[in-house]
Design an enzyme around this catalytic site. Structure first.
Site, mmCIF file in Angstrom:
data_model
loop_
_atom_site.group_PDB
_atom_site.id
_atom_site.type_symbol
_atom_site.label_atom_id
_atom_site.label_comp_id
_atom_site.label_asym_id
_atom_site.label_seq_id
_atom_site.Cartn_x
_atom_site.Cartn_y
_atom_site.Cartn_z
ATOM 1 N N ASP A 194 -0.759 -3.400 2.230
ATOM 2 C CA ASP A 194 -2.197 -3.687 2.075
ATOM 3 C C ASP A 194 -2.633 -3.527 0.622
ATOM 4 O OD1 ASP A 194 -2.779 -4.336 4.733
ATOM 5 O OD2 ASP A 194 -2.678 -2.218 5.291
ATOM 6 N N ASN B 280 7.808 0.092 2.719
ATOM 7 C CA ASN B 280 7.555 0.684 4.035
ATOM 8 C C ASN B 280 8.841 0.680 4.857
ATOM 9 O OD1 ASN B 280 7.660 -1.865 5.620
ATOM 10 N ND2 ASN B 280 5.911 -2.374 4.319
#
Ligand code: PMT
Length: 406
Positions: free
Chosen positions: A277, A208
């Site tokens: 996640d 990310n």
């Protein structure tokens, strides 16, 4: 605070050297044991005898010879000091100190000293603003040397601007702060930073946009407040701060493992890391070949580390971040409650000047009682200070929320 403290003052060759006579006098009156070292140039402005009379101690100038009762003068003086004050500090002295040059008693003593050092630069504005001087100051700051910014006003060279030595009373106050052990003294703080890296194969990963800036600033601020800080960092683009223990990890699983190893021993956890996640269920052992037109990756849920800490916590303060793109307050409040946090820092990661990578952030701190503090755009370092201030207050007041109250 300065009573009984051993203060070594280093005076270098600037016109403001005369002000240090008053500094020495004030320190002496406050009960400190004061010794003065001077560079040869400094003695052109003030006589060593003046400092000797004020402090009641011999003044050291020469590398070889004049330090009565001091065996190997630079080592003895460095050992004597609880703190060193260099004032006024000339551009020449700053350059030497930044680069470890020791060609006289003062520079050699400073290099031999592992105690706290406060430097008070004073010089012509252009000399102070010169990139060389600024770079030297940055080097010193990065090594933990405290710098007292010069004041602005009339200068001895006939110009006006930044470069004046602050008043003696301000210098003494700053020196006192050095002995203030900080709002988090004796506390152990765990901070996470950066993004986790979830392997697809040996060369590719899911990641990310987190740069680690926010987390590193928090770790730095906690260390500056006197805490013993452990920084568990995923992929980061910035240098982690000095004076913190850094543990590097890649995946969320590894981050969880490292956090759980020390969770019981810390007073607070601040989770600023962007934890993935999901991870790839079966990362390939070899580089995946582009044989087909499409590639399907099966993802499985990663453990929610913060939620788990929320169930395990005893007296620890837990602070989370919420990276949101819509319904910021609602989603963040849900995370605050579900993860059993003391407070959560919500940031809209789509807003300009906020969220990932940039040096600034726009955040709200949401509390368990529904109170919300909205902050304007500010440097991540400033937001970090606000977070640390609140963590320190919570630890101070022992305002712990009930265990397992989710
Ligand atoms: O690193 P920078 O470039 O400076 O950017 C800063 C930042 C945008 C990464 C930071 O300000 C931020 O928002 N960090 C949290 C990112 C995030 O993962 O938010 P989240 O809303 O998905 O997660 C909520 C909280 O749970 C976070 O504290 C997170 O660390 C934690 N979490 C999330 C998932 C997971 N599996 N385990 C967790 O512990």
């Amino acid at each position: 605070m300065l009573a009984e403290k051993n203060i070594l003052i280093g005076v270098t060759g600037g016109i403001a050297a005369y002000k240090i006579v008053e500094v020495a006098s004030r320190l002496k009156k406050s009960g400190a044991n004061v010794r003065v070292m001077m560079t040869k140039n400094a003695t052109e402005f003030v006589s060593p005898r003046t400092f000797q009379e004020i402090t009641g101690n011999a003044v050291s100038v020469e590398m070889f010879g004049d330090a009565a009762n001091f065996h190997v003068a630079h080592i003895s003086l460095a050992d004597f000091a609880d703190a060193i004050l260099i004032a006024p500090a000339t551009a020449n002295f700053l350059a030497k100190m930044a680069h470890g040059i020791c060609d006289d008693l003062l520079t050699t003593t400073v290099l031999a000293c592992d105690k706290k050092i406060l430097v008070s630069p004073s010089m012509n504005t252009k000399m102070f603003d010169n990139p060389a001087t600024q770079a030297n100051l940055e080097i010193l700051k990065s090594r933990g040397v405290k710098i007292l910014e010069p004041a602005t006003g009339n200068l001895a060279c006939g110009t006006s601007g930044k470069g004046r030595l602050p008043e003696p009373i301000e210098i003494c106050a700053e020196l006192e702060k050095i002995f203030d052990s900080g709002t988090l003294a004796g506390k152990k703080i765990l901070v996470t930073a950066g993004g986790t890296v979830e392997a697809i194969d040996p060369v590719r990963y899911i990641g990310n946009r987190s740069s680690g800036r926010m987390g590193c600033e928090i770790a730095k601020s906690a260390a500056e407040a006197g805490a013993e800080v452990t920084l568990i960092a995923g992929k980061i683009e910035v240098e982690p701060p000095k004076n913190v223990t850094v543990i590097r990890v890649e995946s969320a699983i590894k981050m969880r493992e490292e956090i759980l190893k020390i969770f019981d021993s810390v007073d607070a956890v601040i989770m600023s890391a962007a934890v993935a996640d999901f991870r790839v269920k079966n990362p390939a052992a070899q580089k995946i070949k582009k044989s087909d037109e499409t590639l399907t990756l099966e993802l499985v849920k990663n453990p929610d580390i913060l939620r788990e800490l929320g169930t395990l916590k005893k007296n620890q303060i837990l602070v989370g971040f919420a990276a949101e793109t819509q319904n910021i307050l609602d989603y963040a409040t849900k995370k605050l409650v579900e993860k059993n946090l003391n407070f959560i820092v919500a940031n809209d990661v789509t807003a300009e000047g906020a969220g990932f990578s940039v040096p600034t952030n726009i955040a709200s701190i949401i509390w368990r009682d529904g109170n919300v503090e909205n902050f304007p755009k500010m440097k991540k370092s400033e937001l970090a200070e606000k977070i640390i201030e609140r963590v320190a207050n919570l630890l101070d007041e022992k305002k712990f929320f009930p265990v397992n109250d989710v």
